[in-house]
Design a protein around this motif. Structure first.
Motif, PDB file in Angstrom:
ATOM      1  N   TYR A   9      12.559   4.047  -2.390  1.00 14.55           N
ATOM      2  CA  TYR A   9      11.657   5.120  -1.951  1.00 14.55           C
ATOM      3  C   TYR A   9      11.166   4.845  -0.523  1.00 14.55           C
ATOM      4  O   TYR A   9      11.254   5.713   0.359  1.00 14.55           O
ATOM      5  N   VAL A  10      10.671   3.638  -0.283  1.00 20.33           N
ATOM      6  CA  VAL A  10      10.131   3.296   1.035  1.00 20.33           C
ATOM      7  C   VAL A  10      11.261   3.241   2.071  1.00 20.33           C
ATOM      8  O   VAL A  10      11.104   3.730   3.188  1.00 20.33           O
ATOM      9  N   ARG A  11      12.398   2.675   1.711  1.00 16.18           N
ATOM     10  CA  ARG A  11      13.529   2.613   2.645  1.00 16.18           C
ATOM     11  C   ARG A  11      13.952   4.004   3.094  1.00 16.18           C
ATOM     12  O   ARG A  11      14.154   4.258   4.281  1.00 16.18           O
ATOM     13  N   ASP A  12      14.059   4.927   2.146  1.00 16.26           N
ATOM     14  CA  ASP A  12      14.452   6.290   2.488  1.00 16.26           C
ATOM     15  C   ASP A  12      13.445   6.929   3.446  1.00 16.26           C
ATOM     16  O   ASP A  12      13.826   7.584   4.415  1.00 16.26           O
ATOM     17  N   ASP A  34      10.465  -5.638   7.166  1.00 18.33           N
ATOM     18  CA  ASP A  34       9.191  -6.251   6.773  1.00 18.33           C
ATOM     19  C   ASP A  34       8.489  -5.393   5.724  1.00 18.33           C
ATOM     20  O   ASP A  34       7.959  -5.911   4.735  1.00 18.33           O
ATOM     21  N   ALA A  35       8.502  -4.088   5.923  1.00 20.04           N
ATOM     22  CA  ALA A  35       7.852  -3.178   4.965  1.00 20.04           C
ATOM     23  C   ALA A  35       8.490  -3.306   3.588  1.00 20.04           C
ATOM     24  O   ALA A  35       7.782  -3.352   2.573  1.00 20.04           O
ATOM     25  N   LEU A  36       9.810  -3.378   3.531  1.00 27.33           N
ATOM     26  CA  LEU A  36      10.498  -3.485   2.244  1.00 27.33           C
ATOM     27  C   LEU A  36      10.170  -4.801   1.547  1.00 27.33           C
ATOM     28  O   LEU A  36       9.961  -4.832   0.331  1.00 27.33           O
ATOM     29  N   ILE A  41       1.047   1.367   3.901  1.00 22.28           N
ATOM     30  CA  ILE A  41       1.613   1.483   2.559  1.00 22.28           C
ATOM     31  C   ILE A  41       0.575   0.988   1.569  1.00 22.28           C
ATOM     32  O   ILE A  41       0.027  -0.102   1.707  1.00 22.28           O
ATOM     33  N   ASP A  42       0.280   1.851   0.585  1.00 21.90           N
ATOM     34  CA  ASP A  42      -0.644   1.531  -0.504  1.00 21.90           C
ATOM     35  C   ASP A  42       0.153   1.307  -1.772  1.00 21.90           C
ATOM     36  O   ASP A  42       1.053   2.104  -2.081  1.00 21.90           O
ATOM     37  N   VAL A  43      -0.167   0.257  -2.501  1.00 21.95           N
ATOM     38  CA  VAL A  43       0.379   0.041  -3.839  1.00 21.95           C
ATOM     39  C   VAL A  43      -0.809   0.163  -4.788  1.00 21.95           C
ATOM     40  O   VAL A  43      -1.784  -0.594  -4.686  1.00 21.95           O
ATOM     41  N   ILE A  44      -0.720   1.132  -5.690  1.00 20.03           N
ATOM     42  CA  ILE A  44      -1.841   1.499  -6.546  1.00 20.03           C
ATOM     43  C   ILE A  44      -1.477   1.187  -7.992  1.00 20.03           C
ATOM     44  O   ILE A  44      -0.423   1.608  -8.473  1.00 20.03           O
ATOM     45  N   ASP A  45      -2.347   0.461  -8.671  1.00 17.01           N
ATOM     46  CA  ASP A  45      -2.109   0.126 -10.076  1.00 17.01           C
ATOM     47  C   ASP A  45      -3.408   0.228 -10.853  1.00 17.01           C
ATOM     48  O   ASP A  45      -4.425   0.635 -10.318  1.00 17.01           O
ATOM     49  N   ALA A  46      -3.365  -0.163 -12.110  1.00 21.35           N
ATOM     50  CA  ALA A  46      -4.537  -0.057 -12.974  1.00 21.35           C
ATOM     51  C   ALA A  46      -5.555  -1.173 -12.742  1.00 21.35           C
ATOM     52  O   ALA A  46      -6.632  -1.165 -13.333  1.00 21.35           O
ATOM     53  N   GLY A  47      -5.211  -2.134 -11.902  1.00 22.26           N
ATOM     54  CA  GLY A  47      -6.133  -3.236 -11.648  1.00 22.26           C
ATOM     55  C   GLY A  47      -6.189  -4.201 -12.817  1.00 22.26           C
ATOM     56  O   GLY A  47      -5.432  -4.104 -13.780  1.00 22.26           O
TER      57      GLY A  47
END
Length: 120
Positions: A10-13, A25-27, A64-70
């Protein structure tokens, strides 16, 4: 851990389309943060858990945000004395080394761990 390759793709595209110079670096950092979400958050410990990746670009900088349930038991933190040659425990160390900025915060829906890479 199918989440990691899916997030990378997703991020690469997105970054290929934007032509961002720090896509590698982002990947790497997305891979580390999504793997941490799956391993350490309630998103990875409970059936049906979700990890979401959001990408934003402003001028030459990407965020870039990575969002989870914590997790009520754990918060993101750098390990003291991280060994760069180790195979584990380097995720946030890598983020700290490569990102121009990074941080985390809790929301009513969970936790966001984010980083920025400034383009040149």
């Amino acid at each position: 851990m199918a989440s990691v390759p899916r997030a990378r793709r997703y991020v690469r595209d997105l970054l290929d389309t934007a032509g961002h110079r720090q896509a590698d670096d982002a990947l790497l950092l997305v891979s580390e943060l999504v793997a941490n979400s799956v391993r350490h958050s309630d998103s990875g410990r409970h059936p049906g858990g979700r990890v979401t990746v959001a990408v934003a670009k402003h001028d030459a900088t990407i965020r870039i945000d990575v969002i989870d349930a914590g997790s009520p038991e754990r918060s993101p933190s750098l390990r003291a004395g991280t060994d760069p040659g180790s195979c584990t425990g380097r995720g946030l160390w890598l983020v700290d080394e490569l990102a121009s900025e990074w941080g985390w915060h809790d929301t009513p829906a969970g936790r966001v761990v984010w980083f920025q890479l400034a383009g040149s």
